[in-house]
Design a protein around this motif. Sequence first.
Motif, PDB file in Angstrom:
ATOM      1  N   ILE A  85       0.843  -1.205   0.000  1.00  0.00           N
ATOM      2  CA  ILE A  85       0.000   0.000   0.000  1.00  0.00           C
ATOM      3  C   ILE A  85       0.872   1.247   0.000  1.00  0.00           C
ATOM      4  CG2 ILE A  85      -1.633   1.360   1.379  1.00  0.00           C
ATOM      5  CD1 ILE A  85      -2.831  -1.375   2.290  1.00  0.00           C
ATOM      6  N   GLU A  86       1.901   1.273   0.843  1.00  0.00           N
ATOM      7  CA  GLU A  86       2.794   2.431   0.886  1.00  0.00           C
ATOM      8  C   GLU A  86       3.512   2.622  -0.442  1.00  0.00           C
ATOM      9  OE1 GLU A  86       5.358   2.350   4.307  1.00  0.00           O
ATOM     10  OE2 GLU A  86       3.794   3.276   5.528  1.00  0.00           O
ATOM     11  N   SER A  87       3.907   1.526  -1.078  1.00  0.00           N
ATOM     12  CA  SER A  87       4.559   1.610  -2.379  1.00  0.00           C
ATOM     13  C   SER A  87       3.620   2.245  -3.408  1.00  0.00           C
ATOM     14  CB  SER A  87       4.972   0.212  -2.838  1.00  0.00           C
ATOM     15  OG  SER A  87       5.435   0.238  -4.159  1.00  0.00           O
ATOM     16  N   LEU A  89       1.034   4.144  -2.707  1.00  0.00           N
ATOM     17  CA  LEU A  89       0.743   5.515  -2.295  1.00  0.00           C
ATOM     18  C   LEU A  89       1.844   6.478  -2.707  1.00  0.00           C
ATOM     19  CD1 LEU A  89      -0.764   5.076   1.275  1.00  0.00           C
ATOM     20  CD2 LEU A  89      -1.953   5.906  -0.762  1.00  0.00           C
ATOM     21  N   ASN A  90       3.072   5.991  -2.826  1.00  0.00           N
ATOM     22  CA  ASN A  90       4.184   6.857  -3.214  1.00  0.00           C
ATOM     23  C   ASN A  90       3.981   7.442  -4.610  1.00  0.00           C
ATOM     24  OD1 ASN A  90       5.620   6.750  -0.844  1.00  0.00           O
ATOM     25  ND2 ASN A  90       6.748   4.924  -1.444  1.00  0.00           N
ATOM     26  N   ARG A  91       3.151   6.813  -5.420  1.00  0.00           N
ATOM     27  CA  ARG A  91       2.861   7.342  -6.760  1.00  0.00           C
ATOM     28  C   ARG A  91       1.790   8.416  -6.731  1.00  0.00           C
ATOM     29  NH1 ARG A  91       3.553   1.368  -8.847  1.00  0.00           N
ATOM     30  NH2 ARG A  91       1.729   1.057  -7.565  1.00  0.00           N
ATOM     31  N   HIS A  92       1.160   8.580  -5.555  1.00  0.00           N
ATOM     32  CA  HIS A  92       0.073   9.563  -5.410  1.00  0.00           C
ATOM     33  C   HIS A  92       0.317  10.365  -4.129  1.00  0.00           C
ATOM     34  CE1 HIS A  92      -2.017   7.385  -8.579  1.00  0.00           C
ATOM     35  NE2 HIS A  92      -1.721   6.280  -7.920  1.00  0.00           N
ATOM     36  N   GLY A 100      -1.050   7.542   4.387  1.00  0.00           N
ATOM     37  CA  GLY A 100       0.215   6.955   4.832  1.00  0.00           C
ATOM     38  C   GLY A 100       0.315   6.745   6.331  1.00  0.00           C
ATOM     39  N   PRO A 101      -0.001   7.773   7.148  1.00  0.00           N
ATOM     40  CA  PRO A 101       0.081   7.574   8.599  1.00  0.00           C
ATOM     41  C   PRO A 101      -0.847   6.462   9.110  1.00  0.00           C
ATOM     42  CG  PRO A 101      -0.021   9.904   8.081  1.00  0.00           C
ATOM     43  CD  PRO A 101      -0.276   9.168   6.802  1.00  0.00           C
ATOM     44  N   LEU A 102      -1.994   6.330   8.492  1.00  0.00           N
ATOM     45  CA  LEU A 102      -2.923   5.268   8.902  1.00  0.00           C
ATOM     46  C   LEU A 102      -2.371   3.888   8.574  1.00  0.00           C
ATOM     47  CD1 LEU A 102      -6.284   6.881   7.736  1.00  0.00           C
ATOM     48  CD2 LEU A 102      -5.406   6.723  10.065  1.00  0.00           C
ATOM     49  N   VAL A 103      -1.728   3.776   7.430  1.00  0.00           N
ATOM     50  CA  VAL A 103      -1.135   2.489   7.021  1.00  0.00           C
ATOM     51  C   VAL A 103      -0.019   2.127   7.997  1.00  0.00           C
ATOM     52  CG1 VAL A 103       0.167   1.289   5.226  1.00  0.00           C
ATOM     53  CG2 VAL A 103      -1.763   2.772   4.609  1.00  0.00           C
ATOM     54  N   ARG A 104       0.798   3.088   8.386  1.00  0.00           N
ATOM     55  CA  ARG A 104       1.871   2.821   9.336  1.00  0.00           C
ATOM     56  C   ARG A 104       1.314   2.407  10.703  1.00  0.00           C
ATOM     57  NH1 ARG A 104       3.939   6.501   5.998  1.00  0.00           N
ATOM     58  NH2 ARG A 104       3.348   8.381   7.080  1.00  0.00           N
ATOM     59  N   ARG A 105       0.244   3.057  11.147  1.00  0.00           N
ATOM     60  CA  ARG A 105      -0.389   2.676  12.422  1.00  0.00           C
ATOM     61  C   ARG A 105      -0.937   1.260  12.347  1.00  0.00           C
ATOM     62  NH1 ARG A 105      -4.557   7.094  13.868  1.00  0.00           N
ATOM     63  NH2 ARG A 105      -5.228   5.459  15.297  1.00  0.00           N
ATOM     64  N   LEU A 106      -1.526   0.922  11.210  1.00  0.00           N
ATOM     65  CA  LEU A 106      -2.060  -0.427  11.019  1.00  0.00           C
ATOM     66  C   LEU A 106      -0.938  -1.468  11.077  1.00  0.00           C
ATOM     67  CD1 LEU A 106      -4.525  -2.192  10.311  1.00  0.00           C
ATOM     68  CD2 LEU A 106      -3.996  -1.797   7.921  1.00  0.00           C
ATOM     69  N   ALA A 107       0.172  -1.176  10.423  1.00  0.00           N
ATOM     70  CA  ALA A 107       1.303  -2.107  10.399  1.00  0.00           C
ATOM     71  C   ALA A 107       1.919  -2.262  11.786  1.00  0.00           C
ATOM     72  CB  ALA A 107       2.348  -1.638   9.399  1.00  0.00           C
ATOM     73  N   ASP A 108       1.826  -1.241  12.623  1.00  0.00           N
ATOM     74  CA  ASP A 108       2.440  -1.279  13.952  1.00  0.00           C
ATOM     75  C   ASP A 108       1.539  -1.877  15.023  1.00  0.00           C
ATOM     76  OD1 ASP A 108       4.738  -0.147  12.961  1.00  0.00           O
ATOM     77  OD2 ASP A 108       4.184   1.917  13.532  1.00  0.00           O
ATOM     78  N   LEU A 109       0.346  -2.312  14.676  1.00  0.00           N
ATOM     79  CA  LEU A 109      -0.576  -2.856  15.682  1.00  0.00           C
ATOM     80  C   LEU A 109      -0.030  -4.085  16.386  1.00  0.00           C
ATOM     81  CD1 LEU A 109      -4.113  -2.511  14.058  1.00  0.00           C
ATOM     82  CD2 LEU A 109      -3.188  -1.277  16.027  1.00  0.00           C
TER      83      LEU A 109
END
Length: 110
Positions: A85-87, A89-92, A100-109
């Motif tokens: 997802i982050e990859s 998102l880097n195109r947009h 992005g911050p939400l994806v990182r929070r999800l990954a850190d759960l």
Amino acid sequence: MLEKTTELNLLYDFYGSLLTEKQRALLELYYHEDWSLGEIAEHQGVSRQAVFEALKRAQTTLGDLEEKLGLLRKHLMRQKLAEEIESRLNRHPEARDAVGPLVRRLADLD
């Protein structure tokens, strides 16, 4: 796939609290403190073979728990999806800033 030691450390992180105190102590000495089987045996007052067998049983227990519950497998899948997802998102950039911050929070759960 993960290196055996890395996998066992991750399994320990997920399931260590379900092991006996003795199993946790042995795994910590062997994998975290890097003690040899001989050192553990001397410290515990048992044979090297007894330590080897106890470590094998603890590793089997961790593997059995993972097979039944799959927490490590699910964790690794979530990490991989978050990276994808982050990859994307880097195109947009506008979406990356918002999501992005939400994806990182999800990954850190975990």
